[in-house]
Design an enzyme around this catalytic site. Sequence first.
Site, PDB file in Angstrom:
ATOM      1  N   HIS A 308       0.864  -1.186  -0.149  1.00 50.96           N
ATOM      2  CA  HIS A 308      -0.074  -0.022  -0.053  1.00 50.96           C
ATOM      3  C   HIS A 308       0.909   1.076  -0.055  1.00 50.96           C
ATOM      4  CE1 HIS A 308      -3.093   2.877   1.321  1.00 50.96           C
ATOM      5  NE2 HIS A 308      -3.879   2.035   0.795  1.00 50.96           N
ATOM      6  N   ASP A 366      -7.907  -5.157   0.116  1.00 45.38           N
ATOM      7  CA  ASP A 366      -8.543  -5.820  -1.000  1.00 45.38           C
ATOM      8  C   ASP A 366      -8.063  -7.250  -1.121  1.00 45.38           C
ATOM      9  OD1 ASP A 366     -10.396  -4.199  -1.803  1.00 45.38           O
ATOM     10  OD2 ASP A 366      -9.043  -2.990  -2.725  1.00 45.38           O
TER      11      ASP A 366
HETATM   12  N1  ACO Z   1       4.261  -7.802  -4.993  1.00 43.11           N
HETATM   13  C1  ACO Z   1       5.597  -7.806  -5.376  1.00 43.11           C
HETATM   14  N2  ACO Z   1       6.484  -6.453  -4.995  1.00 43.11           N
HETATM   15  C2  ACO Z   1       5.692  -5.425  -4.693  1.00 43.11           C
HETATM   16  C3  ACO Z   1       4.259  -5.051  -4.407  1.00 43.11           C
HETATM   17  C4  ACO Z   1       3.576  -6.526  -4.604  1.00 43.11           C
HETATM   18  N3  ACO Z   1       2.144  -6.584  -4.451  1.00 43.11           N
HETATM   19  N4  ACO Z   1       4.072  -4.199  -4.150  1.00 43.11           N
HETATM   20  C5  ACO Z   1       5.223  -3.405  -4.070  1.00 43.11           C
HETATM   21  N5  ACO Z   1       6.262  -4.195  -4.470  1.00 43.11           N
HETATM   22  C6  ACO Z   1       7.627  -3.636  -4.521  1.00 43.11           C
HETATM   23  C7  ACO Z   1       7.830  -2.834  -5.804  1.00 43.11           C
HETATM   24  O1  ACO Z   1       8.194  -3.626  -6.777  1.00 43.11           O
HETATM   25  C8  ACO Z   1       8.936  -1.970  -5.294  1.00 43.11           C
HETATM   26  O2  ACO Z   1      10.283  -2.945  -5.342  1.00 43.11           O
HETATM   27  P1  ACO Z   1      11.469  -2.113  -5.713  1.00 43.11           P
HETATM   28  O3  ACO Z   1      11.710  -1.251  -4.421  1.00 43.11           O
HETATM   29  O4  ACO Z   1      12.629  -3.117  -5.824  1.00 43.11           O
HETATM   30  O5  ACO Z   1      11.338  -1.268  -7.153  1.00 43.11           O
HETATM   31  C9  ACO Z   1       8.594  -1.665  -3.935  1.00 43.11           C
HETATM   32  O6  ACO Z   1       7.879  -2.857  -3.442  1.00 43.11           O
HETATM   33  C10 ACO Z   1       7.711  -0.652  -3.468  1.00 43.11           C
HETATM   34  O7  ACO Z   1       6.693  -0.482  -4.442  1.00 43.11           O
HETATM   35  P2  ACO Z   1       5.993   0.752  -5.229  1.00 43.11           P
HETATM   36  O8  ACO Z   1       5.153   0.233  -6.616  1.00 43.11           O
HETATM   37  O9  ACO Z   1       6.894   1.810  -5.598  1.00 43.11           O
HETATM   38  O10 ACO Z   1       5.183   1.289  -4.048  1.00 43.11           O
HETATM   39  P3  ACO Z   1       3.762   2.217  -4.268  1.00 43.11           P
HETATM   40  O11 ACO Z   1       3.628   2.825  -3.053  1.00 43.11           O
HETATM   41  O12 ACO Z   1       4.269   2.980  -5.543  1.00 43.11           O
HETATM   42  O13 ACO Z   1       2.623   1.118  -4.699  1.00 43.11           O
HETATM   43  C11 ACO Z   1       1.001  -0.143  -4.497  1.00 43.11           C
HETATM   44  C12 ACO Z   1       1.625   0.680  -3.904  1.00 43.11           C
HETATM   45  C13 ACO Z   1       0.348   0.090  -6.268  1.00 43.11           C
HETATM   46  C14 ACO Z   1      -0.372  -0.619  -3.820  1.00 43.11           C
HETATM   47  C15 ACO Z   1       1.734  -1.719  -4.660  1.00 43.11           C
HETATM   48  O14 ACO Z   1       2.011  -2.173  -3.514  1.00 43.11           O
HETATM   49  C16 ACO Z   1       1.000  -2.769  -5.345  1.00 43.11           C
HETATM   50  O15 ACO Z   1       0.989  -2.781  -6.742  1.00 43.11           O
HETATM   51  N6  ACO Z   1       0.130  -3.489  -4.927  1.00 43.11           N
HETATM   52  C17 ACO Z   1      -0.689  -4.740  -5.871  1.00 43.11           C
HETATM   53  C18 ACO Z   1      -1.811  -4.028  -5.992  1.00 43.11           C
HETATM   54  C19 ACO Z   1      -2.911  -3.686  -4.736  1.00 43.11           C
HETATM   55  O16 ACO Z   1      -3.100  -4.709  -3.894  1.00 43.11           O
HETATM   56  N7  ACO Z   1      -3.521  -2.584  -4.852  1.00 43.11           N
HETATM   57  C20 ACO Z   1      -4.514  -2.287  -3.953  1.00 43.11           C
HETATM   58  C21 ACO Z   1      -4.013  -0.988  -3.104  1.00 43.11           C
HETATM   59  S1  ACO Z   1      -5.185  -0.941  -1.846  1.00 43.11           S
HETATM   60  C22 ACO Z   1      -6.574   0.201  -2.730  1.00 43.11           C
HETATM   61  O17 ACO Z   1      -6.267   0.756  -3.365  1.00 43.11           O
HETATM   62  C23 ACO Z   1      -7.674  -0.059  -1.857  1.00 43.11           C
END
Ligand code: ACO
Length: 432
Positions: A308, A366
Amino acid sequence: MTDEHYSLIDPKSGRRLDFPVLETTLGPNVIDVTGLYGQCGVFTYDPGFGTTASCTSDVTFVDGEEGVLLYRGYPIEQLAEHSSFTEVAYLLLYGDLPTADQLRAFDYSLCTHTMINESLLRFFNGFHHNAHPMAMVSGVVASMSAFYHDTTDIHMPHDRDVFAHRIIAKLPTIAAAAYKHSKGQPFVYPLNSLDYCSNTLHMFFSVPSDDYEVDPVAAQALDLLFILHADHEQNCSTSTVRLAGSSGTNPYAAIAAGISALWGPAHGGANEAVINMLEDIGTANNIPKYIDRAKDGSDPFRLMGFGHRVYKNHDPRATIIRKMCHRLLERLRANDTPLFDLALKLEEVALKDDYFVEKNLYPNVDFYSGIIYRALGIPKSMFTVMFAIARCVGWVTHWREMVTDPGTRIGRPRQLYVGPDKRDYLALDERG
Ligand code: ACO
């Protein structure tokens, strides 16, 4: 404003520049950089707005480190335990919990707006039977601006109130119409003797040829999910509604923009993506393979429902839903327990894995909500629509706050331009 200032030395002039620090009720204070460009001719760079407050707001507070979520100051745990969705909607919209009379009047007002114009209903026939419900719902909500364009003066408090009640009341009816269209079943009109969530289930699942009685356990589960999803401060879809609305556009059009933003799998589309992922994983034996894929930087696969932008410890909504899942699946006698067990196993493995621990990746709301929606009989493609019904309350609340804030300006971010320098046009025959 506090007495503090942040100072920086302008490297060009050597001058010291002071920026005021604005005080928040909760959470970190905020440096006011509005004078930065005027004083030293530079912009700030913050892709994804990770450290930028785009507005002042007194609606919702999130502490991502501590896993705290407050609606108008009330902890989400207390609201989930004691409140109802329409009471929470009132709280978000008007700032305080309603008295019994205020809640009765609010519920009555919502009831008087549940029906949609028959012409609006005919729009659904224009959609292909397998159109994604989010596409139908965002399209039909945008078209509501054509129905109420002349009676929606955003500067009139009465019109803003009518808009708020109308969209909150009609969204379940529109969502149910999208569902019925995809099923090829006749549209079911709202039944105003039912409460908000029971009515939503009635419009989804009753058919003219049979009796249908809303299961109170199902209605209660939906009510809880709606409370948890009602608002989440300046998230992607809410910021979209604010940005679209800041131009003074018709509010139905601004809400439609929010619905479109919510659809993406990184935001509201995650609940659908979680179930797809769990179905793909299939059995606990396959979990290590999927964990490895999620950790592989060259593979775009992510563990859906994990991570998140703000919560870096735990998502308090996930904790509430997780507790509810067991109880509900049992009471609804749903046959989805294997999927829930697989989700629990996946969670257990991921939470022990260094990659997820180091990056603070925890299950978000979620990760579990889709399992409950499935147990309620709601198809995957409708999950994000259900989320939209709940979040509509937050969108409307933020839209109202934005429109009534004298400090609101049209949203217009700056950019860090990295394109070509100025160059002269070359005639076609002069280009190499
Ligand atoms: N699985 C694997 N790796 C992940 C995940 C994941 N679900 N989420 C983040 N990471 C990793 C990224 O690859 C990144 O790695 P790096 O530092 O090596 O590049 C690091 O963790 C940080 O991730 P970001 O994408 O920069 O984090 P951000 O805060 O921008 O994204 C997000 C948050 C979009 C929710 C992300 O965690 C994600 O895509 N999760 C899966 C989708 C999801 O569950 N979305 C629902 C959010 S809740 C809502 O909207 C109600």
